[in-house]
Scaffold this motif. Structure first.
Motif, PDB file in Angstrom:
ATOM      1  N   ALA A 146      33.375  39.290  21.136  1.00 32.70           N
ATOM      2  CA  ALA A 146      33.596  38.930  19.732  1.00 32.70           C
ATOM      3  C   ALA A 146      33.072  37.533  19.429  1.00 32.70           C
ATOM      4  O   ALA A 146      32.444  37.294  18.392  1.00 32.70           O
ATOM      5  N   LEU A 147      33.317  36.588  20.338  1.00 34.03           N
ATOM      6  CA  LEU A 147      32.837  35.231  20.129  1.00 34.03           C
ATOM      7  C   LEU A 147      31.311  35.166  20.176  1.00 34.03           C
ATOM      8  O   LEU A 147      30.696  34.349  19.481  1.00 34.03           O
ATOM      9  N   ALA A 148      30.685  36.011  20.979  1.00 30.00           N
ATOM     10  CA  ALA A 148      29.223  36.048  21.025  1.00 30.00           C
ATOM     11  C   ALA A 148      28.640  36.795  19.830  1.00 30.00           C
ATOM     12  O   ALA A 148      27.552  36.465  19.353  1.00 30.00           O
ATOM     13  N   GLY A 149      29.354  37.819  19.348  1.00 27.97           N
ATOM     14  CA  GLY A 149      28.843  38.592  18.218  1.00 27.97           C
ATOM     15  C   GLY A 149      28.889  37.849  16.908  1.00 27.97           C
ATOM     16  O   GLY A 149      28.041  38.058  16.031  1.00 27.97           O
ATOM     17  N   HIS A 150      29.873  36.959  16.763  1.00 21.34           N
ATOM     18  CA  HIS A 150      29.980  36.223  15.500  1.00 21.34           C
ATOM     19  C   HIS A 150      28.745  35.367  15.227  1.00 21.34           C
ATOM     20  O   HIS A 150      28.176  35.446  14.128  1.00 21.34           O
ATOM     21  N   PRO A 151      28.262  34.551  16.179  1.00 29.50           N
ATOM     22  CA  PRO A 151      27.019  33.812  15.904  1.00 29.50           C
ATOM     23  C   PRO A 151      25.828  34.728  15.646  1.00 29.50           C
ATOM     24  O   PRO A 151      24.932  34.377  14.871  1.00 29.50           O
ATOM     25  N   ALA A 152      25.794  35.897  16.285  1.00 27.97           N
ATOM     26  CA  ALA A 152      24.684  36.818  16.045  1.00 27.97           C
ATOM     27  C   ALA A 152      24.692  37.311  14.599  1.00 27.97           C
ATOM     28  O   ALA A 152      23.642  37.388  13.943  1.00 27.97           O
ATOM     29  N   VAL A 153      25.877  37.640  14.086  1.00 29.06           N
ATOM     30  CA  VAL A 153      25.980  38.066  12.685  1.00 29.06           C
ATOM     31  C   VAL A 153      25.587  36.927  11.744  1.00 29.06           C
ATOM     32  O   VAL A 153      24.845  37.127  10.776  1.00 29.06           O
ATOM     33  N   GLN A 154      26.062  35.721  12.044  1.00 29.35           N
ATOM     34  CA  GLN A 154      25.723  34.587  11.191  1.00 29.35           C
ATOM     35  C   GLN A 154      24.227  34.279  11.236  1.00 29.35           C
ATOM     36  O   GLN A 154      23.633  33.876  10.227  1.00 29.35           O
ATOM     37  N   GLN A 155      23.603  34.473  12.387  1.00 26.30           N
ATOM     38  CA  GLN A 155      22.160  34.252  12.499  1.00 26.30           C
ATOM     39  C   GLN A 155      21.397  35.251  11.639  1.00 26.30           C
ATOM     40  O   GLN A 155      20.397  34.902  10.997  1.00 26.30           O
ATOM     41  N   ALA A 156      21.855  36.507  11.619  1.00 28.12           N
ATOM     42  CA  ALA A 156      21.207  37.509  10.771  1.00 28.12           C
ATOM     43  C   ALA A 156      21.346  37.154   9.296  1.00 28.12           C
ATOM     44  O   ALA A 156      20.395  37.288   8.520  1.00 28.12           O
ATOM     45  N   VAL A 157      22.539  36.686   8.902  1.00 27.50           N
ATOM     46  CA  VAL A 157      22.729  36.255   7.518  1.00 27.50           C
ATOM     47  C   VAL A 157      21.828  35.069   7.196  1.00 27.50           C
ATOM     48  O   VAL A 157      21.205  34.994   6.130  1.00 27.50           O
ATOM     49  N   LEU A 158      21.734  34.127   8.121  1.00 31.12           N
ATOM     50  CA  LEU A 158      20.900  32.943   7.906  1.00 31.12           C
ATOM     51  C   LEU A 158      19.437  33.319   7.721  1.00 31.12           C
ATOM     52  O   LEU A 158      18.756  32.776   6.842  1.00 31.12           O
ATOM     53  N   ARG A 159      18.945  34.251   8.536  1.00 27.91           N
ATOM     54  CA  ARG A 159      17.549  34.671   8.393  1.00 27.91           C
ATOM     55  C   ARG A 159      17.293  35.266   7.011  1.00 27.91           C
ATOM     56  O   ARG A 159      16.262  35.000   6.382  1.00 27.91           O
ATOM     57  N   GLY A 160      18.226  36.067   6.526  1.00 32.49           N
ATOM     58  CA  GLY A 160      18.068  36.634   5.192  1.00 32.49           C
ATOM     59  C   GLY A 160      18.080  35.584   4.102  1.00 32.49           C
ATOM     60  O   GLY A 160      17.302  35.644   3.148  1.00 32.49           O
ATOM     61  N   VAL A 161      18.976  34.597   4.236  1.00 33.77           N
ATOM     62  CA  VAL A 161      19.059  33.541   3.229  1.00 33.77           C
ATOM     63  C   VAL A 161      17.783  32.700   3.226  1.00 33.77           C
ATOM     64  O   VAL A 161      17.242  32.366   2.163  1.00 33.77           O
ATOM     65  N   VAL A 162      17.280  32.369   4.418  1.00 33.25           N
ATOM     66  CA  VAL A 162      16.064  31.552   4.495  1.00 33.25           C
ATOM     67  C   VAL A 162      14.872  32.305   3.917  1.00 33.25           C
ATOM     68  O   VAL A 162      14.060  31.738   3.171  1.00 33.25           O
ATOM     69  N   ALA A 163      14.762  33.601   4.224  1.00 37.26           N
ATOM     70  CA  ALA A 163      13.650  34.386   3.682  1.00 37.26           C
ATOM     71  C   ALA A 163      13.731  34.454   2.159  1.00 37.26           C
ATOM     72  O   ALA A 163      12.716  34.311   1.464  1.00 37.26           O
ATOM     73  N   GLY A 164      14.941  34.654   1.627  1.00 41.70           N
ATOM     74  CA  GLY A 164      15.086  34.682   0.179  1.00 41.70           C
ATOM     75  C   GLY A 164      14.785  33.352  -0.465  1.00 41.70           C
ATOM     76  O   GLY A 164      14.185  33.290  -1.544  1.00 41.70           O
TER      77      GLY A 164
END
Length: 347
Positions: A146-164
């Motif tokens: 769970a602790l490792a998955g949380h940064p992975a989810v946040q990284q995916a959100v960050l990539r989407g925000v940066v692309a937008g």
């Protein structure tokens, strides 16, 4: 509080002013808005769309439970007072944004998250020990995943925000270039959809005649037409305000996120010919607000409040900042080249 007393006449006066600007402060439920904003919306206003990508909000539901477990662990370790203080402070910081406004942005709750991280960190190490000994290795593995998955989810959100953000900055740069080609050059005034970021990139002032950013009346916008180049940005399918019903529409090609946006120009608009700007965007903003003709920017620094002096940014620094935000090269003012071309590879 000191700033509120010095610049606004008190905390209540500042809250009243903030409410007037932001559309009112009062009992409103924004918990669901904050959940929808976690999927990558930097500002969710109006926050009426469906809640997509629900995995981005799983940690949000776990956070109160983990904080409660941290309080219990802190009490057992003799540090209850510190944990209660940080948790109470986090609640006080989060309450206005959860129950006092009707929109959301993830950044609003960052201070509360930072404070809640303290009791959560107090309780996490002891979680595997709360189950039966035979299940503790599995519980520890689930916690690590769970602790490792949380940064992975946040990284995916960050990539989407940066692309937008990159796409939007490119749209604003192309929109600013189109406005300049049409003759809307500084000092100038923009109003309508996406007017504030487009005005910043074009070097214009922005005024809105409605909504939470309303700062001018339609009559004031029409009065500015006689002094400045004025344009209205209209979203596709939307009706322009009554003051601009007879204005000429000019489409803007090559927009992505803003596809279909049109520039409306008043009748008889000829535009400002190319050449050096005769006033800074700040001067155009003052002219649009006061009804005076924009002139060259003052050389001396002016006071902007009790005991505060605002010094104008150097032209090179201002151009560099605008270029970074608007996707342009500060030196040329044109849209920034792709990374491959900057590296010297053929495009």
């Amino acid at each position: 509080m000191a700033e509120a007393e010095l610049r606004y006449g008190g905390v209540l006066a500042r809250l009243h002013r903030a409410g007037a600007i932001e559309g009112g402060l009062g009992p409103r439920l924004a918990v669901d808005d904050q959940l929808r904003a976690l999927a990558g919306r930097t500002l969710c206003r109006p926050c009426t769309g469906p809640w997509r990508h629900r995995a981005t909000g799983a940690w949000w539901f776990a956070l109160p439970l983990l904080a409660a477990g941290g309080l219990a662990a802190a009490g057992a370790a003799g540090r209850r007072a510190e944990a209660v203080l940080t948790t109470a402070a986090a609640g006080c910081l989060a309450a206005p944004y959860l129950f006092g406004i009707d929109y959301a942005a993830p950044r609003f709750l960052l201070p509360a998250y930072a404070l809640l991280a303290l009791p959560v960190a107090q309780g996490l190490p002891g979680l595997p020990g709360r189950v039966r000994p035979v299940l503790r290795p599995a519980a520890a593995a689930v916690l690590v995943l769970a602790l490792a998955g949380h940064p992975a989810v946040q990284q995916a959100v960050l990539r989407g925000v940066v692309a937008g953000a990159r796409t939007s900055s490119g749209d604003h740069a192309r929109l600013a270039a189109a406005l300049h080609r049409l003759g809307v050059r500084p000092p100038c005034l923009l109003t309508g959809d996406h007017a504030p970021p487009a005005a910043y990139c074009a070097g214009c002032a922005s005024r809105q005649t409605g909504g939470h950013d309303a700062s001018a009346t339609p009559a004031a916008v029409l009065a500015a037409v006689r002094r400045l180049p004025v344009a209205l940005l209209a979203a596709p399918g939307g009706l322009p305000p009554s003051c601009a019903r007879g204005w000429r529409a000019a489409p803007v090609p090559d927009l992505r996120n803003l596809h279909g946006l049109q520039v409306l120009l008043p009748p008889g608009f000829r535009g400002r010919p190319p050449g050096p700007a005769r006033a800074s965007p700040a001067a155009a903003d003052r002219a649009a607000a006061s009804g005076t003709r924009a002139g060259p920017p003052p050389r001396a620094a002016g006071r902007t409040g009790p005991g505060r002096v605002r010094r104008p940014a150097p032209p090179a620094a201002a151009a560099a900042s605008r270029g970074r935000v608007c996707g342009r090269s500060p030196a040329s003012g044109r849209a920034a080249r792709p990374a491959a071309r900057r590296a010297g590879r053929p495009s």
